[in-house]
Design a protein around this motif. Sequence first.
Motif, PDB file in Angstrom:
ATOM      1  N   UNK A  13       0.825  -1.204   0.000  1.00  0.00           N
ATOM      2  CA  UNK A  13       0.000   0.000   0.000  1.00  0.00           C
ATOM      3  C   UNK A  13       0.863   1.259   0.000  1.00  0.00           C
ATOM      4  N   UNK A  14       1.943   1.218   0.762  1.00  0.00           N
ATOM      5  CA  UNK A  14       2.848   2.374   0.781  1.00  0.00           C
ATOM      6  C   UNK A  14       3.464   2.592  -0.600  1.00  0.00           C
ATOM      7  N   UNK A  15       3.873   1.489  -1.232  1.00  0.00           N
ATOM      8  CA  UNK A  15       4.463   1.621  -2.569  1.00  0.00           C
ATOM      9  C   UNK A  15       3.429   2.121  -3.579  1.00  0.00           C
ATOM     10  N   UNK A  16       2.198   1.620  -3.493  1.00  0.00           N
ATOM     11  CA  UNK A  16       1.158   2.065  -4.421  1.00  0.00           C
ATOM     12  C   UNK A  16       0.863   3.550  -4.266  1.00  0.00           C
ATOM     13  N   UNK A  17       0.959   4.054  -3.042  1.00  0.00           N
ATOM     14  CA  UNK A  17       0.669   5.463  -2.798  1.00  0.00           C
ATOM     15  C   UNK A  17       1.820   6.366  -3.224  1.00  0.00           C
ATOM     16  N   UNK A  18       3.051   5.912  -2.980  1.00  0.00           N
ATOM     17  CA  UNK A  18       4.203   6.767  -3.250  1.00  0.00           C
ATOM     18  C   UNK A  18       5.131   6.157  -4.304  1.00  0.00           C
ATOM     19  N   UNK A  19       4.571   5.438  -5.253  1.00  0.00           N
ATOM     20  CA  UNK A  19       5.390   4.705  -6.225  1.00  0.00           C
ATOM     21  C   UNK A  19       6.267   5.636  -7.065  1.00  0.00           C
ATOM     22  N   UNK A  20       5.744   6.798  -7.415  1.00  0.00           N
ATOM     23  CA  UNK A  20       6.522   7.726  -8.246  1.00  0.00           C
ATOM     24  C   UNK A  20       7.792   8.148  -7.525  1.00  0.00           C
ATOM     25  N   UNK A  21       7.653   8.513  -6.263  1.00  0.00           N
ATOM     26  CA  UNK A  21       8.815   8.984  -5.502  1.00  0.00           C
ATOM     27  C   UNK A  21       9.766   7.832  -5.185  1.00  0.00           C
ATOM     28  N   UNK A  25      13.635   7.510  -6.329  1.00  0.00           N
ATOM     29  CA  UNK A  25      14.688   7.358  -5.323  1.00  0.00           C
ATOM     30  C   UNK A  25      15.550   6.137  -5.621  1.00  0.00           C
ATOM     31  N   UNK A  26      14.901   5.033  -6.004  1.00  0.00           N
ATOM     32  CA  UNK A  26      15.651   3.822  -6.365  1.00  0.00           C
ATOM     33  C   UNK A  26      16.483   4.065  -7.608  1.00  0.00           C
ATOM     34  N   UNK A  27      15.930   4.784  -8.576  1.00  0.00           N
ATOM     35  CA  UNK A  27      16.672   5.084  -9.801  1.00  0.00           C
ATOM     36  C   UNK A  27      17.903   5.927  -9.499  1.00  0.00           C
ATOM     37  N   UNK A  28      17.757   6.919  -8.607  1.00  0.00           N
ATOM     38  CA  UNK A  28      18.909   7.741  -8.219  1.00  0.00           C
ATOM     39  C   UNK A  28      19.963   6.904  -7.506  1.00  0.00           C
ATOM     40  N   UNK A  29      19.521   6.088  -6.528  1.00  0.00           N
ATOM     41  CA  UNK A  29      20.469   5.267  -5.779  1.00  0.00           C
ATOM     42  C   UNK A  29      21.192   4.288  -6.688  1.00  0.00           C
ATOM     43  N   UNK A  30      20.447   3.679  -7.601  1.00  0.00           N
ATOM     44  CA  UNK A  30      21.041   2.715  -8.510  1.00  0.00           C
ATOM     45  C   UNK A  30      22.054   3.389  -9.439  1.00  0.00           C
ATOM     46  N   UNK A  31      21.702   4.576  -9.950  1.00  0.00           N
ATOM     47  CA  UNK A  31      22.621   5.302 -10.832  1.00  0.00           C
ATOM     48  C   UNK A  31      23.887   5.702 -10.081  1.00  0.00           C
ATOM     49  N   UNK A  32      23.730   6.179  -8.850  1.00  0.00           N
ATOM     50  CA  UNK A  32      24.903   6.575  -8.074  1.00  0.00           C
ATOM     51  C   UNK A  32      25.820   5.392  -7.798  1.00  0.00           C
TER      52      UNK A  32
END
Length: 333
Positions: A13-21, A25-32
Motif C-alpha cells: 500500500x505504501x508503494x502504491x501510494x508513493x510509487x513515483x517517488x 529514489x531507487x533510480x537515483x540510488x542505482x545510478x549513483x
Amino acid sequence: MSELLVWRDKIRKIYARYSIYIDKAVQFLFAFVTFFSINKNIGVMEKVTSPVIAVGLAIVCTVLPPVCTVLVAAALVLLHMFKISLGIMAVSAVVFFIMFAFYCQFTPKRALVLLVTPIAYMLHIPYVVPVVCGLAFGPVISIPVIFGTIIYYMIHFFKNSASAISSAGGIMGEITLFSKNVFMNKEMWIACVAAVVCVCVVYTIRRLSIEHAWPIAIIAGALLNIIVFIVGSLVMGISVSYSSLLIGNAVAVLVGLVMQFFLFNVDYSRTETMQFEDDDYYYYVKAVPKLTISAPDKVVKHISEKNTEQILLEKSLQEELEIQNIINKELKE
C-alpha cells in the motif's frame, strides 16, 4: 506468518501510494552506485572520479528514462579506457554499440539489467541475477545478462591489467591483448552459459501448473548454476571457487524466496478445479487463491480523566435533578 502478510500488504500500500517517488529514489540510488563502482574499479581519469561527479550524474539520470543511465555508464567506462588505451576504447565502443543496437533499442525498460549484472559480480552475488530474471521476465532477458557479464569481465581485465596494457606495444598490441583476455576467457563463457540455462529453467518451471512451482524453480535454477560451473570448470580445465559458488547460490535462493513472498504467495490447500464448456470448447480451470490477510481494525478510545471536585459536582447536580423530578411528579398528582 500472519504478521508477515500484514506487513507485506502495508508495504504494498505504501508503494502504491508513493510509487513515483520511490521509483525515482531507487533510480537515483542505482545510478549513483553504478557510477561510483565504475570510478572505483577503473577510475584512471582522476577528473571524473570524485563522488560529487557521481552524485551529479545520478541526479541528471534520475529525471531521464532509465536507459539513459546505461548510456551514461557506457560513456563513463569509455572515458576511463581512453585515458589508458585508444584501441581498447574502440573495441569496447563496438561492443557497447552492438548491445544498444540489438537489445536496448527494442526493450529500453529492461536495459538496466545490463548494469545490474556487473554490479552483482562486483558484490560477489552474480548468481542472484539469472534466478531473479527468470522469475520476473522471460528467456529473452538472457541477452542483457550475457552482455552484462561481458561488461564485467571487460572492466575486471582493465582494472587488473593497466600496466600490461601500457606495455603492449601499440594499438594493435593492446587490441590483441584485450581480445585474448576477454573474449577468450573460458570462465566468462561458462558464466554466460550458466546464466542462460538458469534463466530458461527458472522461467519454464515457475510457469508450470504444479504446486510450489516458484520454490522448485528457484532451487532448480541454483542447482543448475552449480552444476554448469562445476562441469564447465572440469571440461575447460579452469579453477572455480566452490565456496563462493555455494554461498552465492544460497544467497540467490534466499533472494528468490523473498521475491516469491511479495509476488507469488498462494494457498495451495484451497486449490479449486473447475470445468466449463461452450459450443466449441471444454475449459478446465485450476484456481489457486492468493494468501492474504486483513489487518485488524484498531479502535482507539480516548478516555479523559476528570478531577475529584468535578466528579462530585456532577454527582450532586444529578441528585438535585432527580429530587426536582420527584417533587414535580408529586405536585401533578
